[in-house]
Scaffold this motif. Structure first.
Motif, PDB file in Angstrom:
ATOM      1  N   SER A 238       0.860  -1.179   0.000  1.00 38.41           N
ATOM      2  CA  SER A 238       0.000   0.000   0.000  1.00 38.41           C
ATOM      3  C   SER A 238       0.893   1.225   0.000  1.00 38.41           C
ATOM      4  O   SER A 238       2.096   1.145   0.296  1.00 38.41           O
ATOM      5  N   ILE A 239       0.322   2.378  -0.326  1.00 37.23           N
ATOM      6  CA  ILE A 239       1.091   3.609  -0.328  1.00 37.23           C
ATOM      7  C   ILE A 239       1.636   3.903   1.060  1.00 37.23           C
ATOM      8  O   ILE A 239       2.761   4.396   1.220  1.00 37.23           O
ATOM      9  N   ASN A 240       0.867   3.566   2.107  1.00 35.46           N
ATOM     10  CA  ASN A 240       1.335   3.812   3.471  1.00 35.46           C
ATOM     11  C   ASN A 240       2.550   2.956   3.810  1.00 35.46           C
ATOM     12  O   ASN A 240       3.500   3.430   4.438  1.00 35.46           O
ATOM     13  N   ARG A 241       2.526   1.693   3.385  1.00 35.38           N
ATOM     14  CA  ARG A 241       3.661   0.821   3.679  1.00 35.38           C
ATOM     15  C   ARG A 241       4.902   1.265   2.910  1.00 35.38           C
ATOM     16  O   ARG A 241       6.007   1.281   3.457  1.00 35.38           O
ATOM     17  N   LEU A 242       4.736   1.636   1.661  1.00 34.36           N
ATOM     18  CA  LEU A 242       5.864   2.083   0.862  1.00 34.36           C
ATOM     19  C   LEU A 242       6.461   3.369   1.438  1.00 34.36           C
ATOM     20  O   LEU A 242       7.678   3.530   1.516  1.00 34.36           O
ATOM     21  N   ALA A 243       5.582   4.288   1.846  1.00 33.25           N
ATOM     22  CA  ALA A 243       6.054   5.545   2.424  1.00 33.25           C
ATOM     23  C   ALA A 243       6.809   5.287   3.722  1.00 33.25           C
ATOM     24  O   ALA A 243       7.833   5.934   3.998  1.00 33.25           O
ATOM     25  N   ALA A 244       6.319   4.341   4.527  1.00 34.65           N
ATOM     26  CA  ALA A 244       6.998   4.023   5.783  1.00 34.65           C
ATOM     27  C   ALA A 244       8.392   3.461   5.525  1.00 34.65           C
ATOM     28  O   ALA A 244       9.341   3.759   6.267  1.00 34.65           O
ATOM     29  N   GLN A 245       8.538   2.650   4.477  1.00 35.52           N
ATOM     30  CA  GLN A 245       9.855   2.122   4.139  1.00 35.52           C
ATOM     31  C   GLN A 245      10.829   3.239   3.790  1.00 35.52           C
ATOM     32  O   GLN A 245      12.024   3.136   4.038  1.00 35.52           O
ATOM     33  N   MET A 248       8.929   8.523   4.989  1.00 39.27           N
ATOM     34  CA  MET A 248       8.309   9.732   4.469  1.00 39.27           C
ATOM     35  C   MET A 248       6.809   9.652   4.695  1.00 39.27           C
ATOM     36  O   MET A 248       6.250   8.568   4.901  1.00 39.27           O
ATOM     37  N   SER A 249       6.156  10.792   4.632  1.00 35.57           N
ATOM     38  CA  SER A 249       4.698  10.794   4.695  1.00 35.57           C
ATOM     39  C   SER A 249       4.157  10.262   3.367  1.00 35.57           C
ATOM     40  O   SER A 249       4.803  10.398   2.317  1.00 35.57           O
ATOM     41  N   PRO A 250       2.970   9.637   3.394  1.00 32.19           N
ATOM     42  CA  PRO A 250       2.408   9.120   2.135  1.00 32.19           C
ATOM     43  C   PRO A 250       2.280  10.188   1.059  1.00 32.19           C
ATOM     44  O   PRO A 250       2.566   9.925  -0.121  1.00 32.19           O
ATOM     45  N   ARG A 251       1.873  11.383   1.427  1.00 36.28           N
ATOM     46  CA  ARG A 251       1.691  12.435   0.431  1.00 36.28           C
ATOM     47  C   ARG A 251       3.020  12.842  -0.191  1.00 36.28           C
ATOM     48  O   ARG A 251       3.138  12.966  -1.420  1.00 36.28           O
ATOM     49  N   ASN A 252       4.043  13.059   0.655  1.00 40.26           N
ATOM     50  CA  ASN A 252       5.355  13.459   0.139  1.00 40.26           C
ATOM     51  C   ASN A 252       5.983  12.341  -0.679  1.00 40.26           C
ATOM     52  O   ASN A 252       6.587  12.579  -1.739  1.00 40.26           O
ATOM     53  N   PHE A 253       5.827  11.104  -0.206  1.00 37.73           N
ATOM     54  CA  PHE A 253       6.380   9.956  -0.936  1.00 37.73           C
ATOM     55  C   PHE A 253       5.742   9.842  -2.320  1.00 37.73           C
ATOM     56  O   PHE A 253       6.435   9.663  -3.326  1.00 37.73           O
ATOM     57  N   GLY A 254       4.417   9.933  -2.371  1.00 35.80           N
ATOM     58  CA  GLY A 254       3.734   9.824  -3.651  1.00 35.80           C
ATOM     59  C   GLY A 254       4.172  10.896  -4.633  1.00 35.80           C
ATOM     60  O   GLY A 254       4.363  10.636  -5.825  1.00 35.80           O
ATOM     61  N   ARG A 255       4.329  12.124  -4.126  1.00 34.42           N
ATOM     62  CA  ARG A 255       4.743  13.231  -4.995  1.00 34.42           C
ATOM     63  C   ARG A 255       6.159  13.008  -5.522  1.00 34.42           C
ATOM     64  O   ARG A 255       6.406  13.156  -6.729  1.00 34.42           O
ATOM     65  N   ARG A 256       7.093  12.667  -4.632  1.00 32.27           N
ATOM     66  CA  ARG A 256       8.478  12.478  -5.060  1.00 32.27           C
ATOM     67  C   ARG A 256       8.627  11.247  -5.953  1.00 32.27           C
ATOM     68  O   ARG A 256       9.427  11.246  -6.891  1.00 32.27           O
ATOM     69  N   PHE A 257       7.869  10.196  -5.672  1.00 26.86           N
ATOM     70  CA  PHE A 257       7.945   8.988  -6.485  1.00 26.86           C
ATOM     71  C   PHE A 257       7.515   9.280  -7.919  1.00 26.86           C
ATOM     72  O   PHE A 257       8.185   8.867  -8.877  1.00 26.86           O
ATOM     73  N   LYS A 258       6.420  10.004  -8.076  1.00 26.99           N
ATOM     74  CA  LYS A 258       5.940  10.307  -9.429  1.00 26.99           C
ATOM     75  C   LYS A 258       6.905  11.238 -10.156  1.00 26.99           C
ATOM     76  O   LYS A 258       7.132  11.096 -11.365  1.00 26.99           O
ATOM     77  N   THR A 259       7.493  12.180  -9.441  1.00 26.70           N
ATOM     78  CA  THR A 259       8.474  13.077 -10.061  1.00 26.70           C
ATOM     79  C   THR A 259       9.679  12.285 -10.562  1.00 26.70           C
ATOM     80  O   THR A 259      10.203  12.540 -11.652  1.00 26.70           O
ATOM     81  N   ALA A 260      10.130  11.298  -9.768  1.00 26.35           N
ATOM     82  CA  ALA A 260      11.320  10.522 -10.124  1.00 26.35           C
ATOM     83  C   ALA A 260      11.054   9.514 -11.229  1.00 26.35           C
ATOM     84  O   ALA A 260      11.894   9.324 -12.122  1.00 26.35           O
ATOM     85  N   THR A 261       9.908   8.854 -11.199  1.00 29.06           N
ATOM     86  CA  THR A 261       9.665   7.729 -12.111  1.00 29.06           C
ATOM     87  C   THR A 261       8.644   8.018 -13.199  1.00 29.06           C
ATOM     88  O   THR A 261       8.555   7.258 -14.171  1.00 29.06           O
ATOM     89  N   GLY A 262       7.844   9.081 -13.014  1.00 30.66           N
ATOM     90  CA  GLY A 262       6.789   9.365 -13.970  1.00 30.66           C
ATOM     91  C   GLY A 262       5.523   8.569 -13.738  1.00 30.66           C
ATOM     92  O   GLY A 262       4.577   8.643 -14.531  1.00 30.66           O
TER      93      GLY A 262
END
Length: 339
Positions: A238-245, A248-262
């Motif tokens: 889940s997004i929460n588990r990935l962010a915890a790894q 990072m917060s789920p919102r910040n993780f999601g934003r940075r992940f999309k910026t890095a990978t598209g």
């Protein structure tokens, strides 16, 4: 037609030079000949050494090149054979190679190397700040000598900045098939592999084979999250588990992940899982339900829908088209008509 240059070097495993020669020279030819079809060569291949002289490999085999590196007038792919395990001696012995590699890389040429041959690419500086793999036996030496490279020895193949690296000696086969696929697509690569009775390209030295999508970027935190994903993609995510790894917060993780990978994190997970499923359908005899579970989907209906969205066909249709199975083995007498 693509021009391929295989660079022969002294002291390493001869198969890291011979395997690419066989794979590239077979593409478009051997499969067709076995099935009574006209041959269509897809690669024009030349072999070179630093000075045009024969090289002696680490196993006593002498390899005679077509010429020297300065004779190369055009090339789309450069494949480096492996040196021996003594990187400290081999690296300075090939000093004239590095400006030559940088020149062709600037021209847009793809550079590839397998096993300890990746050390020569690292010595040229082309792997600085990039992901790379090499043989597990020399990785600590490489880490000390090339600290700017992001070494990932658990992977069989890596691709970053027009450079492809193979992990072990026989990763030269995987690397070559991977490059055939990049040039001419999945079907030609599979035909080449089947004609040579080879497995389809692997990209991990441990676990399942899957080419990690969008793995080259400059965000170290996201890269670490991706590396974790490559090992745990079959688990409930889940997004929460990935962010915890990633701490990072789920919102910040999601934003940075999309910026890095598209891609969003979960879209990336689905792509990674479907890539693994494709490999399993091509090379193993598991049922579709077993494949679905192996890549992290308990609901086989949902898996089928995702698979069709990403590949344009059902898992069963994909297997019929691409699987390496008994009905697709080539025999010298009485070619099987079902392929």
């Amino acid at each position: 037609m693509y021009d391929v240059t295989v660079v022969l070097v002294a002291g390493g495993a001869p198969s890291t030079a011979v395997a690419p020669i066989e794979v590239f020279n077979s593409a478009g030819i051997l499969w067709n000949e076995l099935y009574g079809q006209p041959a269509h060569p897809l690669f024009r291949l030349q072999t070179v050494s630093l000075d045009g002289r024969a090289v002696q490999t680490g196993f006593g085999l002498h390899l005679d090149p077509d010429g020297c590196i300065d004779d190369v007038g055009n090339t789309d792919l450069i494949v480096l054979a492996a040196v021996g395990v003594d990187i400290a001696s081999a690296a300075p012995a090939h000093a004239c190679l590095y400006p030559w590699l940088r020149h062709w890389h600037r021209q847009g040429t793809w550079i590839a190397g397998a096993c300890a041959g990746t050390a020569l690419i690292a010595e040229s500086g082309l792997l600085d700040d990039q992901v790379a793999t090499t043989h597990w036996g020399v990785v600590e030496t490489c880490r000390r000598r090339y600290p700017r490279v992001r070494w990932q020895p658990e992977r069989i193949l890596t691709e970053a900045n027009h450079v492809v690296c193979g992990g072990g000696v026989y990763a030269a086969v995987d690397l070559s098939l991977y490059l055939v696929e990049k040039c001419y697509g999945h079907r030609i690569a599979l035909q080449t592999a089947k004609a040579l009775v080879l497995e389809t390209p692997r990209t991990w030295q441990i676990g399942y084979a899957a080419e990690p999508p969008n793995a080259s970027h400059g965000d170290e935190r996201i890269a670490q999250a991706q590396e974790w994903l490559f090992r745990h993609f079959d688990q409930p995510l889940s997004i929460n588990r990935l962010a915890a790894q990633a701490c990072m917060s789920p919102r910040n993780f999601g934003r940075r992940f999309k910026t890095a990978t598209g891609q969003t994190p979960m879209a990336y997970v689905h792509q990674l899982r479907i890539n693994v499923a494709r490999q399993l359908l091509e090379s193993e005899r598991r049922t579709v339900q077993e494949v679905s579970g192996a890549v992290g989907y308990g609901d086989v209906t949902y898996f089928r829908e995702l698979f069709r969205q990403q590949t344009g066909m059902s898992p069963q249709a994909y297997r019929r088209r691409y699987a390496i199975g008994p009905t697709q083995k080539t025999v010298l007498e009485g070619l099987d008509s079902e392929c």
